[in-house]
Scaffold this active site. Structure first.
Site, mmCIF file in Angstrom:
data_model
loop_
_atom_site.group_PDB
_atom_site.id
_atom_site.type_symbol
_atom_site.label_atom_id
_atom_site.label_comp_id
_atom_site.label_asym_id
_atom_site.label_seq_id
_atom_site.Cartn_x
_atom_site.Cartn_y
_atom_site.Cartn_z
ATOM 1 N N ASP A 101 0.870 -1.172 0.000
ATOM 2 C CA ASP A 101 0.000 0.000 0.000
ATOM 3 C C ASP A 101 0.913 1.230 0.000
ATOM 4 O O ASP A 101 2.079 1.146 0.409
ATOM 5 C CB ASP A 101 -0.887 -0.023 1.245
ATOM 6 C CG ASP A 101 -1.662 1.260 1.429
ATOM 7 O OD1 ASP A 101 -2.405 1.652 0.513
ATOM 8 O OD2 ASP A 101 -1.501 1.897 2.487
ATOM 9 N N ASP B 60 -0.125 5.054 0.761
ATOM 10 C CA ASP B 60 -0.388 6.110 1.742
ATOM 11 C C ASP B 60 -0.464 5.564 3.151
ATOM 12 O O ASP B 60 -1.278 4.685 3.443
ATOM 13 C CB ASP B 60 -1.692 6.831 1.386
ATOM 14 C CG ASP B 60 -1.643 7.410 -0.017
ATOM 15 O OD1 ASP B 60 -0.812 8.293 -0.252
ATOM 16 O OD2 ASP B 60 -2.418 6.954 -0.879
ATOM 17 N N ASP C 201 -1.480 -0.420 6.118
ATOM 18 C CA ASP C 201 -1.596 0.344 7.355
ATOM 19 C C ASP C 201 -3.029 0.471 7.843
ATOM 20 O O ASP C 201 -3.257 0.914 8.973
ATOM 21 C CB ASP C 201 -1.038 1.757 7.156
ATOM 22 C CG ASP C 201 -1.971 2.621 6.328
ATOM 23 O OD1 ASP C 201 -2.486 3.623 6.862
ATOM 24 O OD2 ASP C 201 -2.193 2.301 5.144
#
Length: 228
Positions: free
Chosen positions: A12, A14, A171
């Protein structure tokens, strides 16, 4: 020869590779302020971490009763974000080390993000990570964003890797759910630390680093992969 035995890694972007959420928050705050909504707070933004920009804009349009169509709001949000992203995005140091380690070992790696293709390109170029991560997929390029598995499955397809051989780094809870739905293993590095206390949000992660980026190291991640 890599010790990772045919594994591929999908990141991922961001909040995982780069600390871009402050830029997203500021771009969204500016967008809403321009349409008369002046009380957008970080606490509200935290609840949207992990979903695509398109879905974020659509949700905020409904929540705050904005009049412009979603496409117009999305274009404005992306424009504001890109202005910030090109110069104000910081890669997490240990994530950079991990990306460089994987590249040195010849491990196929990709980015799969809810951001627009333009934002992904700007960040990878601006941080220098694009030199190592040449495969990138935006949720804009697939039918459904996270928590659907589409973006991860497309990244695996472009890497020529079977989903079962892919490990995702994420995240946010929607991304962890997407990795699980794709049949991939997942290392969760929560951006919002207190969210890790909710087992239902990160329960499908194969490795959960509850301390987030403060706990993540390139060596810990590599050694875990090598143990699979």
């Amino acid at each position: 020869m890599s010790d990772l035995g045919g594994l591929a890694v999908i990141f991922d972007l961001d909040g995982t590779l780069v600390d871009s959420e402050p830029n997203y928050y500021e771009a969204t705050r500016q967008l809403l302020a321009g349409h008369g909504v002046t009380d957008y707070a970080w606490a509200e933004h935290e609840l949207l971490v992990g979903i695509s920009t398109l879905e974020t804009v659509a949700l905020l349009r409904d929540r705050h009763g904005l009049r412009p169509p979603v496409a117009e709001l999305l274009a404005e949000a992306n424009r504001r974000y890109l202005e910030l992203a090109r110069t104000r995005t910081r890669a997490y140091p240990e994530m950079r080390k991990f990306v460089e380690l994987l590249a040195a070992e010849g491990v196929p790696s990709a980015v799969a993000s809810g951001s627009s293709p333009e934002a992904i390109e700007a960040i990878l170029a601006g941080t220098g990570l694009g030199a190592y991560l040449r495969t990138a997929v935006s949720a804009d390029e697939v039918p459904r964003g996270k928590p659907a598995p589409d973006v991860f499955l497309e990244a695996a397809r472009r890497l020529g890797a079977a989903p079962a051989d892919c490990v995702v780094l994420e995240d946010a809870a929607p991304g962890v759910a997407a990795a699980h739905a794709a049949g991939m293993r997942c290392i969760a590095v929560p951006y919002v630390a207190h969210a890790a206390e909710r087992a239902d949000r990160f329960g499908t992660a194969d490795l959960l680093l509850r301390g987030g980026q403060a706990e993540f190291t390139a060596r810990v991640a590599y050694d875990w992969l090598a143990s699979l």
